[in-house]
Design an enzyme around this catalytic site. Structure first.
Site, mmCIF file in Angstrom:
data_model
loop_
_atom_site.group_PDB
_atom_site.id
_atom_site.type_symbol
_atom_site.label_atom_id
_atom_site.label_comp_id
_atom_site.label_asym_id
_atom_site.label_seq_id
_atom_site.Cartn_x
_atom_site.Cartn_y
_atom_site.Cartn_z
ATOM 1 N N ARG A 59 17.304 30.781 83.837
ATOM 2 C CA ARG A 59 18.487 31.168 84.604
ATOM 3 C C ARG A 59 19.599 31.910 83.794
ATOM 4 O O ARG A 59 20.291 32.702 83.782
ATOM 5 C CB ARG A 59 19.148 29.903 85.251
ATOM 6 N N LYS B 231 18.049 7.077 86.135
ATOM 7 C CA LYS B 231 18.639 6.200 87.185
ATOM 8 C C LYS B 231 19.248 6.896 88.296
ATOM 9 O O LYS B 231 19.728 6.598 89.294
ATOM 10 C CB LYS B 231 19.503 5.226 86.656
ATOM 11 N N HIS C 186 14.028 27.178 92.879
ATOM 12 C CA HIS C 186 12.494 26.643 92.858
ATOM 13 C C HIS C 186 11.464 27.543 93.499
ATOM 14 O O HIS C 186 10.478 28.116 93.220
ATOM 15 C CB HIS C 186 12.481 25.219 92.649
ATOM 16 N N SER D 161 19.533 21.690 90.757
ATOM 17 C CA SER D 161 19.430 20.438 91.370
ATOM 18 C C SER D 161 20.648 19.715 91.438
ATOM 19 O O SER D 161 21.180 18.885 92.246
ATOM 20 C CB SER D 161 18.105 19.629 91.367
#
Ligand code: ADP
Length: 173
Positions: A102, A52, A28, A140
């Protein structure tokens, strides 16, 4: 500054870089550093957690980003608390949405979103930056998976994120 003059008026080119950033990675950061050289201002819009499975709170995610981009003058960080991203872009006067690419999977996904965004607001363009080769594999979610099992991600995320992620998983164990 690549500020343009049109009919005697100054135009400031603002780019909006939206994402979940759970957490912010060096991939990022690389994309945002490159974006900051192309536009007058870059606004990073951090999504409020909807899943969640989010590891970090909005406040934590924003803090990591602010620390990581401190050295870049024309970047600011704001919350993206739902609603259409193009509406946020319009509200802040951004002419462009920036997304990183990507691989083919990103292309497939991003091209549908960009087309839909274009239908919603024809004046807002999506610009794609190819990921730095070094970070093409990096996401991530992969960072969280590796860190959860005690793997070393220190070369892949900003220092603050690395420290926080180690603490987070130490607590969970
Ligand atoms: P989202 O849930 O919106 O995809 P992410 O935080 O996963 O949020 O990604 C935000 C943006 O950063 C996306 O455009 C994504 O393609 C890009 N991105 C994610 N990882 C990388 C990377 N390693 N290199 C370049 N761009 C990346």
């Amino acid at each position: 500054m690549n500020t343009l003059r049109k009919w005697g008026r100054k135009m400031t080119k603002i780019a909006l870089f939206p994402g979940s950033f759970d957490p912010f990675t060096n991939g990022h950061l690389d994309t945002v550093e490159r974006t900051s050289k192309l536009f007058d201002q870059v606004v990073i819009a951090v999504a409020t957690n909807t899943s969640k499975n989010a590891l970090f709170s909005l406040e934590e995610k924003m803090m990591f980003i602010k620390q990581s981009v401190e050295h870049i003058e024309n970047i600011s960080v704001k919350e993206h608390s739902g609603g259409l991203t193009v509406e946020l872009a319009k509200k802040i006067g951004a002419v462009t949405l920036v997304r990183g690419l990507r691989n083919n999977a990103d292309f497939e996904y991003e091209s549908t979103i960009a087309t839909m965004n274009k239908i919603q607001h024809k004046d807002i363009e999506t610009v794609f930056l190819m990921s730095n080769e070094k970070y093409r594999f990096l996401s991530s979610s992969l960072i969280k998976e590796v860190a959860m099992f005690g793997g070393d991600v220190s070369s892949l995320v900003p220092v603050g994120v690395n420290e926080a992620i180690k603490k987070k998983y130490a607590k969970i164990k």
